[in-house]
Write an enzyme that holds these catalytic residues in place. Sequence first.
Site, PDB file in Angstrom:
ATOM      1  N   HIS A 127       0.873  -1.180   0.000  1.00  0.00           N
ATOM      2  CA  HIS A 127       0.000   0.000   0.000  1.00  0.00           C
ATOM      3  C   HIS A 127       0.908   1.229   0.000  1.00  0.00           C
ATOM      4  O   HIS A 127       2.024   1.184   0.536  1.00  0.00           O
ATOM      5  CB  HIS A 127      -0.833  -0.050   1.283  1.00  0.00           C
ATOM      6  N   ASP A 154       3.028  -4.682   7.873  1.00  0.00           N
ATOM      7  CA  ASP A 154       1.789  -3.925   7.758  1.00  0.00           C
ATOM      8  C   ASP A 154       0.640  -4.931   7.893  1.00  0.00           C
ATOM      9  O   ASP A 154       0.393  -5.723   6.980  1.00  0.00           O
ATOM     10  CB  ASP A 154       1.765  -3.222   6.388  1.00  0.00           C
ATOM     11  N   GLN A 192      -4.564  -5.478   6.749  1.00  0.00           N
ATOM     12  CA  GLN A 192      -5.559  -6.392   6.155  1.00  0.00           C
ATOM     13  C   GLN A 192      -5.514  -7.780   6.783  1.00  0.00           C
ATOM     14  O   GLN A 192      -6.125  -8.707   6.262  1.00  0.00           O
ATOM     15  CB  GLN A 192      -5.334  -6.512   4.640  1.00  0.00           C
ATOM     16  N   LYS A 220     -10.582  -1.188  10.327  1.00  0.00           N
ATOM     17  CA  LYS A 220     -10.694  -2.354   9.440  1.00  0.00           C
ATOM     18  C   LYS A 220     -10.971  -3.616  10.255  1.00  0.00           C
ATOM     19  O   LYS A 220     -10.984  -4.718   9.718  1.00  0.00           O
ATOM     20  CB  LYS A 220      -9.409  -2.525   8.628  1.00  0.00           C
ATOM     21  N   CYS A 267      -4.786   2.361  -3.750  1.00  0.00           N
ATOM     22  CA  CYS A 267      -3.545   2.879  -3.133  1.00  0.00           C
ATOM     23  C   CYS A 267      -2.384   1.910  -3.316  1.00  0.00           C
ATOM     24  O   CYS A 267      -1.515   1.799  -2.450  1.00  0.00           O
ATOM     25  CB  CYS A 267      -3.721   3.198  -1.653  1.00  0.00           C
TER      26      CYS A 267
HETATM   27  N1  PMP Z   1      -1.893  -0.871   4.494  1.00  0.00           N
HETATM   28  C1  PMP Z   1      -2.815  -1.620   3.893  1.00  0.00           C
HETATM   29  C2  PMP Z   1      -2.446  -2.987   3.387  1.00  0.00           C
HETATM   30  C3  PMP Z   1      -4.118  -1.129   3.749  1.00  0.00           C
HETATM   31  O1  PMP Z   1      -5.052  -1.871   3.148  1.00  0.00           O
HETATM   32  C4  PMP Z   1      -4.429   0.160   4.236  1.00  0.00           C
HETATM   33  C5  PMP Z   1      -5.820   0.752   4.081  1.00  0.00           C
HETATM   34  N2  PMP Z   1      -6.383   0.567   2.827  1.00  0.00           N
HETATM   35  C6  PMP Z   1      -3.424   0.886   4.870  1.00  0.00           C
HETATM   36  C7  PMP Z   1      -2.177   0.337   4.978  1.00  0.00           C
HETATM   37  C8  PMP Z   1      -3.681   2.248   5.431  1.00  0.00           C
HETATM   38  O2  PMP Z   1      -4.583   2.165   6.504  1.00  0.00           O
HETATM   39  P1  PMP Z   1      -5.246   3.469   7.125  1.00  0.00           P
HETATM   40  O3  PMP Z   1      -5.804   4.263   5.985  1.00  0.00           O
HETATM   41  O4  PMP Z   1      -6.283   2.917   8.039  1.00  0.00           O
HETATM   42  O5  PMP Z   1      -4.179   4.195   7.860  1.00  0.00           O
END
Ligand code: PMP
Length: 424
Positions: free
Chosen positions: A125, A198, A201, A224, A382
Amino acid sequence: MFPILDTQIYGHRLVYLDNAATTQKPQQVIDTLTDYYRTLNSNIHRGAHRLAAEATERYEAVRRQVQSFINARSHREIVFTRGTTESINLVASSLGKLWNDQQLTHSHIHTFTHSPEVIVSGMEHHSNIVPWQLAGATLRVIPFSDEGVLDLDAYRALFNGNTRLVACTHVSNTLGTVNPVEEITRIAHEHGVPVLIDGAQAVAHMAVDVQAIGCDFYCFSGHKMYAPMGVGVMYGREEILDTLPPYQGGGEMIKDVTFERTTYNELPFRFEAGTPSVGDVLGLGSAIDFMLNYSCSPKLGELSAQPTEECVKTGLPAIQAHEESLMRYALEKLSTVPGIRFIGTAPRKAGVISFLLGDAHPYDVGTLLDKLGIAVRTGHHCTQPIMDRYGIPGTVRASFACYTTQADIDALHDALLRIAPMLQ
Ligand code: PMP
């Protein structure tokens, strides 16, 4: 149990398949939030009064709950943040300062400098890419196969004397791939390099044990995992956190302040400057309770508040079992849709199905699905480097949670059959 799921969209039952973006909230989480603001709201740690003491106690209790949830060694290793993005930025900013200092010392001796290198996977991401660039690192990228599986031989070859960190996602938010984070960590540690995972997910879909993974940092977002927006976690191994400079300055993170010099508070408060989002942290505790008490009913997709005898499993293993069988069902059912092409077909996937429908633009597919009450996400999610890797502008992404049912998948399938001819 999830009030929003009773919503009607354009006269259709809401079929919510955008859980990788954010999950819906169970009633108990909503109640925790409203109760907090109705009966407990006060600023924590500093107050001499009863409300502040109780709010502090409950806030710190959630820290211990999170510690146990991910099996951290100590509550001092749990830092509350706004979410995964802030957690990664915290680590990148603090590590970046360290690297910078080391580089300055080095350049003094050697008269040349090497930019620090961070190894990331090709399926990160943006929030696990950009913070490292901001920290001044050069990125080395682990490639992945067409199926979406990381190439670990190529990974091994990326280490050199400048490698400072490996930063890798546990589960890809676009491909759904579950990465072998234990092995990735073991290989990095063989090279003496720390690892950040990270977990945005992963935490809502499988039991996570940071000690079993062996990683040095693990970051995730509350929203999430059925908790409110505005709260997340940065887990860091105590020995490493002890060596890191603070991220933000302000109240709560200090021991003593004079105009000449400031000494910092102990862990974890050193990394929690300012007033935190107390109600959201309590909501996170309530969401963890919800997940730990989830029970898989024998009939796929039914939720029961209390475990019953026929239930095979409870908690995260039950959620995982439910979502895995749903994934098998969905892949089989959706593969019968003419013209569908799945992006990301790794053998180990969690919660995410990305696809394209013929030559239709993902945005058009998403817009038409919305008209039928089906909420999916479209675009690059993203993860622009993944789109470049496949040479596509984006995907349509359907993502699951513990409340997703076979009926939701059937609705998606039927809707795709209906809209496909409109997109020819
Ligand atoms: N890493 C991953 C794999 C994600 O899916 C996301 C959210 N789509 C993020 C980081 C960022 O998370 P947040 O917007 O809640 O900070």
